[in-house]
Design an enzyme around this catalytic site. Structure first.
Site, PDB file in Angstrom:
ATOM      1  N   ASN A  36       3.428   1.256 -16.321  1.00  0.00           N
ATOM      2  CA  ASN A  36       4.287   1.238 -15.130  1.00  0.00           C
ATOM      3  C   ASN A  36       5.346   0.135 -15.245  1.00  0.00           C
ATOM      4  OD1 ASN A  36       5.020   2.348 -12.627  1.00  0.00           O
ATOM      5  ND2 ASN A  36       4.004   0.675 -11.532  1.00  0.00           N
ATOM      6  N   SER A 125      -5.777  -7.848  -2.542  1.00  0.00           N
ATOM      7  CA  SER A 125      -4.850  -7.292  -1.560  1.00  0.00           C
ATOM      8  C   SER A 125      -5.420  -7.418  -0.152  1.00  0.00           C
ATOM      9  CB  SER A 125      -4.640  -5.807  -1.886  1.00  0.00           C
ATOM     10  OG  SER A 125      -3.991  -5.156  -0.829  1.00  0.00           O
ATOM     11  N   TYR A 150      -8.093   3.185  -4.535  1.00  0.00           N
ATOM     12  CA  TYR A 150      -7.349   1.973  -4.931  1.00  0.00           C
ATOM     13  C   TYR A 150      -7.923   0.746  -4.224  1.00  0.00           C
ATOM     14  CZ  TYR A 150      -3.834  -1.689  -4.689  1.00  0.00           C
ATOM     15  OH  TYR A 150      -3.211  -2.911  -4.724  1.00  0.00           O
ATOM     16  N   LYS A 154     -10.197  -2.856  -5.561  1.00  0.00           N
ATOM     17  CA  LYS A 154      -9.924  -4.277  -5.292  1.00  0.00           C
ATOM     18  C   LYS A 154     -11.201  -4.966  -4.819  1.00  0.00           C
ATOM     19  CE  LYS A 154      -5.670  -4.405  -6.436  1.00  0.00           C
ATOM     20  NZ  LYS A 154      -5.383  -5.002  -7.745  1.00  0.00           N
ATOM     21  N   PHE A 219       7.442   6.112   9.564  1.00  0.00           N
ATOM     22  CA  PHE A 219       6.209   6.857   9.816  1.00  0.00           C
ATOM     23  C   PHE A 219       5.529   6.383  11.098  1.00  0.00           C
ATOM     24  CE2 PHE A 219       6.032   7.052   4.926  1.00  0.00           C
ATOM     25  CZ  PHE A 219       6.769   8.229   4.890  1.00  0.00           C
ATOM     26  N   ARG A 232       3.612  -5.470   9.648  1.00  0.00           N
ATOM     27  CA  ARG A 232       3.092  -5.994   8.383  1.00  0.00           C
ATOM     28  C   ARG A 232       3.618  -7.404   8.156  1.00  0.00           C
ATOM     29  NH1 ARG A 232       0.796  -2.028   9.049  1.00  0.00           N
ATOM     30  NH2 ARG A 232       0.367  -0.255   7.674  1.00  0.00           N
TER      31      ARG A 232
END
Ligand code: NAD
Ligand code: UD1
Length: 339
Positions: A36, A125, A150, A154, A219, A232
């Site tokens: 990536n 995270s 995902y 973590k 969203f 956030r």
């Protein structure tokens, strides 16, 4: 100065951290399989740092490829960014995520143990906290079962590293829980370059700003927040990179488990982000309201006081800085590293 292996050092957060490590006098070595990332980032890092940073092409899941680096260099510590990070994709490819992230981290820790390298800093995270019971989130807030493979990787890696530290008490394990990294290096030479349609807010915004996409979909505007959009804790990627330098300065050879939130402590809504970005752009960013996205938490922001008190680290970049630098990167590189 200490030599630091940076897995995933060609990626978004890794490349910014490599730059700050060089600036702080550390000797980073990049290890990445380019799943990536683009090789062009290595030249950009050289342009910023004024010297080439040593680089190994390899996969963290392959013991011998990692072992070669440890055999050829005295590695004092590892900052571990390498992994897959697309939440939606992980739902469809759980085995790939457990293999890359959990198995890859296991192999890395095994090589470190075998070569006597005891300093491990891991990219965790805020997703480990799930839907918060109370805000702001402290390092003591409960860990919740993740709502994606995902997120679960973590949590699993955090536990695996802590269990290794219990078995080998001379290990220093640092778990850094990032909130929402955005922005780019002020030079505009390195930045976020997602493949395909961006999943995350800021790269979507910057691609709309340069005309690669038509319109941002926000969203959900019926959340229980002041303006109805989700909140956030956005943090400039250079502040995040400096958080790693602070963690190294403080935790290198300090045996134990050290957990820190890396955020600003301030929550902004999606509408706040659109307003701040529009100001930088000089006109309103095209946007429309769309249905909620499955799996989104309503609001999430950090109590960042532990990192401040113990590491002497605070995020200093403002929301305007984040928008300006993200836009500058995208303007200079409308097609990312492909230009
Ligand atoms: P990124 O995809 O830009 O960087 C990850 C790098 O790891 C890439 O360069 C990729 O090529 C490399 N990589 C992947 N699998 C590998 C493997 N098996 N062997 C060797 N290299 C491999 O992602 P990023 O945004 O820089 O994130 C870095 C880390 O921080 C990840 O672990 C991610 O989960 C974590 N994180 C990111 C965010 C975010 O919003 N960006 C938030 C919280 C945590
Ligand atoms: C996402 C991941 C999280 C991961 C984090 C890394 C999900 C559900 N969560 O977090 O596990 O740790 O990335 O930074 O994917 N938004 C829009 N329009 C868009 C894109 C996003 O309105 O086109 C909104 C989202 O609904 C959210 C906010 O912007 O409210 C931030 O989204 P995003 O950048 O994807 O990050 P998170 O969802 O916080």
């Amino acid at each position: 100065m200490a030599t630091i292996l940076v897995t995933g050092g060609a990626g978004y957060i890794g490349s910014h951290t490599v730059v700050e490590l060089v600036k702080a006098g550390y000797d980073p070595i990049i290890f990445d399989n380019f799943s990536n990332a683009k090789p062009a980032v290595l030249d950009r890092i050289k342009q910023i740092c004024g010297r080439r940073v040593p680089f190994y092409a390899g996969d963290i899941r392959v013991y011998d490829q990692l072992a070669q680096v440890f055999a050829q260099n005295k590695i004092d510590g590892v900052i571990h960014f390498a992994g897959l990070k697309a939440v939606g994709e992980s739902v469809n490819k759980p085995l790939e995520y457990y293999d890359n992230n959990v198995n890859g981290s296991r192999v890395l820790l095994q090589v470190m143990r075998d070569y006597g390298c005891k300093n491990f800093i891991f990219s965790s995270s805020s997703t480990v906290y799930g839907e918060p019971d109370a805000l702001p989130l402290t390092e003591q807030s409960p860990i919740k079962r993740a709502n994606s493979p995902y997120g679960q990787t973590k949590i699993d890696i955090e536990y695996m590293a802590q269990e290794l530290q219990h078995a080998h008490p001379d290990f220093s394990v640092v778990l850094l829980r990032y909130f929402n990294p955005v922005g780019a290096h002020e030079s505009g030479l390195i930045g976020e370059d997602p493949q395909g349609i961006p999943n995350n807010l800021m790269p979507y915004i910057t691609q709309v700003a340069v005309g690669r996409r038509e319109c941002l979909s926000i969203f959900g505007n019926d959340y229980p927040t002041p303006d109805g959009t989700c909140i956030r804790d956005y943090i400039h990627v250079v502040d995040l990179a400096l958080g790693h330098v602070a963690a190294l300065n403080h935790c290198l050879d300090k045996a134990g488990v050290h957990i820190y939130n890396l955020g600003t402590g301030v929550g902004y809504s999606v509408s706040d982000m659109v307003k701040a970005f529009s100001k930088v752009l000089g006109h309103e960013l095209p946007h429309k309201f769309a249905p909620r996205r499955a799996g989104d938490v309503v609001a999430c922001y950090a109590d960042a006081s532990k990192a401040k008190n113990e590491l002497g680290w605070v995020a200093t970049h403002t929301l305007d800085d984040m928008c300006r630098d993200a836009y500058n990167w995208q303007k200079n590189n409308p097609n990312g590293y492909d230009d």
